[in-house]
Design an enzyme around this catalytic site. Sequence first.
Site, short mmCIF file in Angstrom:
data_model
loop_
_atom_site.label_atom_id
_atom_site.label_comp_id
_atom_site.label_asym_id
_atom_site.label_seq_id
_atom_site.Cartn_x
_atom_site.Cartn_y
_atom_site.Cartn_z
N ARG A 1 22.42 22.73 -12.66
CA ARG A 1 21.81 22.05 -11.63
C ARG A 1 21.70 20.75 -12.19
O ARG A 1 21.27 20.02 -11.58
CB ARG A 1 20.32 22.66 -11.22
CG ARG A 1 20.63 23.39 -9.89
CD ARG A 1 19.22 23.94 -9.71
NE ARG A 1 18.97 24.34 -8.57
CZ ARG A 1 18.77 25.58 -8.00
NH1 ARG A 1 19.47 26.38 -8.72
NH2 ARG A 1 18.43 25.91 -6.75
N ARG B 1 13.62 31.50 6.19
CA ARG B 1 13.28 32.60 5.35
C ARG B 1 12.08 32.49 4.92
O ARG B 1 11.45 33.73 4.60
CB ARG B 1 14.54 32.18 4.16
CG ARG B 1 14.41 33.29 3.08
CD ARG B 1 15.44 32.65 1.97
NE ARG B 1 15.24 31.75 0.98
CZ ARG B 1 15.89 31.51 0.22
NH1 ARG B 1 17.22 31.87 -0.06
NH2 ARG B 1 15.68 30.09 -0.54
N ARG C 1 8.10 33.29 -0.63
CA ARG C 1 8.44 32.16 -1.49
C ARG C 1 7.78 30.96 -1.14
O ARG C 1 7.95 30.40 -0.15
CB ARG C 1 9.99 32.07 -1.57
CG ARG C 1 10.67 32.98 -2.54
CD ARG C 1 12.06 32.53 -2.38
NE ARG C 1 12.46 31.31 -3.00
CZ ARG C 1 13.86 31.08 -3.41
NH1 ARG C 1 14.82 32.06 -3.06
NH2 ARG C 1 13.94 29.72 -3.57
N ARG D 1 12.81 19.78 -2.87
CA ARG D 1 13.98 20.47 -3.43
C ARG D 1 15.35 19.67 -3.00
O ARG D 1 16.23 19.41 -3.86
CB ARG D 1 14.02 21.91 -3.03
CG ARG D 1 12.89 22.77 -3.44
CD ARG D 1 12.84 24.01 -2.67
NE ARG D 1 14.00 24.70 -2.70
CZ ARG D 1 13.92 26.00 -1.95
NH1 ARG D 1 12.97 26.38 -1.22
NH2 ARG D 1 14.86 26.85 -2.18
#
Length: 191
Positions: free
Chosen positions: A89, A128, A134, A146
């Site tokens: 990443r 989600r 999460r 993010r």
Amino acid sequence: MVNIVLFGPPGAGKGTQSEHIIQKYGLKHISTGDLFRKHLGEGTQLGKEARSYMDNGKLVPDEVVIGMVDETINEHKEAPGFIFDGFPRTVAQAEALDKLLADHKTGIACMIELDVPQEELKKRLLERGKTSGRADDQNEEKINVRIGEYLTKTVPVAKFYAGQDKNCKINGVGSVEGIFGDIVKAMDTHY
Ligand code: B4P
């Protein structure tokens, strides 16, 4: 040994497509996100270190991630190849991965990038978040952090692989099966 990097922004479908890729090609799946969540669940020192970064949508420091990947590769020396999901990443992680694989006399065959627009990413992650439990999927502010981390720190990784002529961009919007079909076409040029 054929090693693949599956690349894309948060929520692009890397985890989803990895499951299909593993089934078809028998590669060992290394998802740094899954590994961190496992450490979090087991309450290890590494998990404790990663938690504050992950919960806030920030990237975990490179040295922590690279050490964990190194350990996992060494535990699976007999694997026919690896699919790296959510790793590298940062450019520092990409350089470290090249060195780790060179130590095992292998390298990355190709980097598959899933291309998905930001609005679609936010929609998927919030959806989600309703069931995943999460913390990083549950509010738009964290999702924006993010995506911001992706744009500043992770996008340069695509250039790193383009410089090695190993990148392959795929449209990540559409049915899971349709996208997988495009991934297979890209992967089969390396088999
Ligand atoms: P990850 O676990 O890698 O999380 P992700 O980016 O959310 O996953 P992914 O793109 O795989 O999404 P998915 O397939 O599930 O990372 C989490 C955190 O860990 C990071 O923020 C960071 O803190 C830390 N971390 C991990 N690796 C790191 C590293 N190398 N360096 C530093 N820090 C690191 O898909 C998302 C949703 O979309 C799902 O609900 C799915 O059902 C849906 N979906 C998938 N495909 C679809 C399609 N075609 N159409 C509609 N919906 C779809």
